[in-house]
Design an enzyme around this catalytic site. Structure first.
Site, PDB file in Angstrom:
ATOM      1  N   LYS A  16      91.570  54.096  34.957  1.00 49.93           N
ATOM      2  CA  LYS A  16      91.096  54.209  36.336  1.00 49.93           C
ATOM      3  C   LYS A  16      92.155  53.650  37.302  1.00 49.93           C
ATOM      4  CE  LYS A  16      86.259  54.038  34.774  1.00 49.93           C
ATOM      5  NZ  LYS A  16      84.971  53.303  34.854  1.00 49.93           N
ATOM      6  N   TYR A  56      80.995  62.493  37.123  1.00 52.54           N
ATOM      7  CA  TYR A  56      79.938  61.478  37.138  1.00 52.54           C
ATOM      8  C   TYR A  56      78.601  62.029  37.625  1.00 52.54           C
ATOM      9  CZ  TYR A  56      83.181  57.622  36.053  1.00 52.54           C
ATOM     10  OH  TYR A  56      84.061  56.776  35.430  1.00 52.54           O
ATOM     11  N   PHE A  64      75.121  53.115  43.443  1.00 54.07           N
ATOM     12  CA  PHE A  64      76.558  52.842  43.446  1.00 54.07           C
ATOM     13  C   PHE A  64      77.410  54.107  43.387  1.00 54.07           C
ATOM     14  CE2 PHE A  64      75.114  52.502  38.988  1.00 54.07           C
ATOM     15  CZ  PHE A  64      75.966  53.399  38.345  1.00 54.07           C
ATOM     16  N   ARG A  92      84.897  53.563  22.317  1.00 56.03           N
ATOM     17  CA  ARG A  92      84.010  52.763  23.177  1.00 56.03           C
ATOM     18  C   ARG A  92      83.961  51.311  22.715  1.00 56.03           C
ATOM     19  NH1 ARG A  92      81.010  55.338  27.209  1.00 56.03           N
ATOM     20  NH2 ARG A  92      79.221  53.961  27.012  1.00 56.03           N
ATOM     21  N   THR A  98      80.327  48.093  29.490  1.00 57.58           N
ATOM     22  CA  THR A  98      80.573  48.560  30.863  1.00 57.58           C
ATOM     23  C   THR A  98      80.833  47.392  31.815  1.00 57.58           C
ATOM     24  OG1 THR A  98      79.078  50.400  30.420  1.00 57.58           O
ATOM     25  CG2 THR A  98      79.596  49.975  32.721  1.00 57.58           C
ATOM     26  N   ARG A 109      88.165  45.861  28.234  1.00 60.18           N
ATOM     27  CA  ARG A 109      87.493  45.258  29.390  1.00 60.18           C
ATOM     28  C   ARG A 109      87.306  43.752  29.217  1.00 60.18           C
ATOM     29  NH1 ARG A 109      83.136  50.177  29.688  1.00 60.18           N
ATOM     30  NH2 ARG A 109      84.255  51.569  31.127  1.00 60.18           N
ATOM     31  N   ASN A 119      86.424  48.431  36.217  1.00 62.62           N
ATOM     32  CA  ASN A 119      86.491  48.157  34.770  1.00 62.62           C
ATOM     33  C   ASN A 119      87.575  48.931  34.021  1.00 62.62           C
ATOM     34  OD1 ASN A 119      85.151  50.584  34.794  1.00 62.62           O
ATOM     35  ND2 ASN A 119      83.291  49.852  33.776  1.00 62.62           N
ATOM     36  N   HIS A 122      87.797  54.501  31.256  1.00 62.92           N
ATOM     37  CA  HIS A 122      86.622  55.296  30.920  1.00 62.92           C
ATOM     38  C   HIS A 122      86.785  55.864  29.508  1.00 62.92           C
ATOM     39  CE1 HIS A 122      83.734  58.613  30.817  1.00 62.92           C
ATOM     40  NE2 HIS A 122      84.732  59.361  30.382  1.00 62.92           N
ATOM     41  N   GLU A 133      84.496  66.791  28.953  1.00 65.92           N
ATOM     42  CA  GLU A 133      85.370  66.073  29.884  1.00 65.92           C
ATOM     43  C   GLU A 133      86.832  66.485  29.706  1.00 65.92           C
ATOM     44  OE1 GLU A 133      84.266  61.968  29.261  1.00 65.92           O
ATOM     45  OE2 GLU A 133      82.263  62.288  30.101  1.00 65.92           O
TER      46      GLU A 133
END
Ligand code: RTP
Length: 155
Positions: A16, A56, A64, A92, A98, A109, A119, A122, A133
């Protein structure tokens, strides 16, 4: 066990804007390389608002959502496709929870992030979403299926 008998999946991993701006691109790519996964797609990309909203879309009713779209489009991201056995849950796990407060030390993270809204990375949450994706973020020809030559570096 013979790895070739196992299901190889693909996942979409994205660094990100905060990860790019903090100079964490190499560090994050390294963690996936060292784990043993195969990189099949990689680009630096300024995400348009429409694409962020599509990516998203399941979160569009969340309070948010506007700030999430603003965050993801605030600067370039690094788009990656990776493949490997069990890669979706494994990636993950490497990424961590998250909310970085809940992410274990040793995860990306847990080691590198502070807030849920910043964070750094993704990772797709299912093999189906991994495919969806990758198709969403990459154009045709940008994802490459490749096989390493056998030990060519010392010949
Ligand atoms: P990601 O899709 O980025 O891998 O994150 P995830 O599955 O761990 O989390 P998800 O619930 O799908 O949320 C997507 C991203 O939205 C931001 N978020 N902000 N309460 C909040 O302010 C909030 N909750 C989620 C995070 O950037 C999260 O990664």
């Amino acid at each position: 066990l013979v790895a070739s008998m196992k299901q190889v999946d693909e996942t979409y991993i994205m660094i990100k804007p905060d990860g790019v701006q903090r100079g964490l691109v190499g560090e994050i790519i390294s963690r996936f390389e060292r784990k043993g996964f195969k990189l099949t797609g990689l680009k630096l990309f300024q995400c348009p608002k429409e694409l962020a909203e599509e990516h998203y879309k399941d979160l569009s009713s969340k309070p948010f959502f506007p700030s999430l779209i603003e965050y993801i489009t605030s600067g370039p991201v690094v788009c990656m496709a990776w493949e490997g056995v069990g890669i979706v849950p494994s990636a993950r796990k490497l990424i961590g929870a998250t909310n970085p407060l809940q992410a274990e030390p040793g995860t990306i993270r847990g080691d590198l992030a502070v807030q849920t809204g910043r964070n750094v990375v993704h990772g797709s949450d299912s093999p189906e979403n991994g495919k969806r994706e990758i198709d969403l973020w990459f154009n045709e020809g940008e994802v490459i299926q490749w096989t390493p030559a056998q030990a060519p570096w010392f010949r």
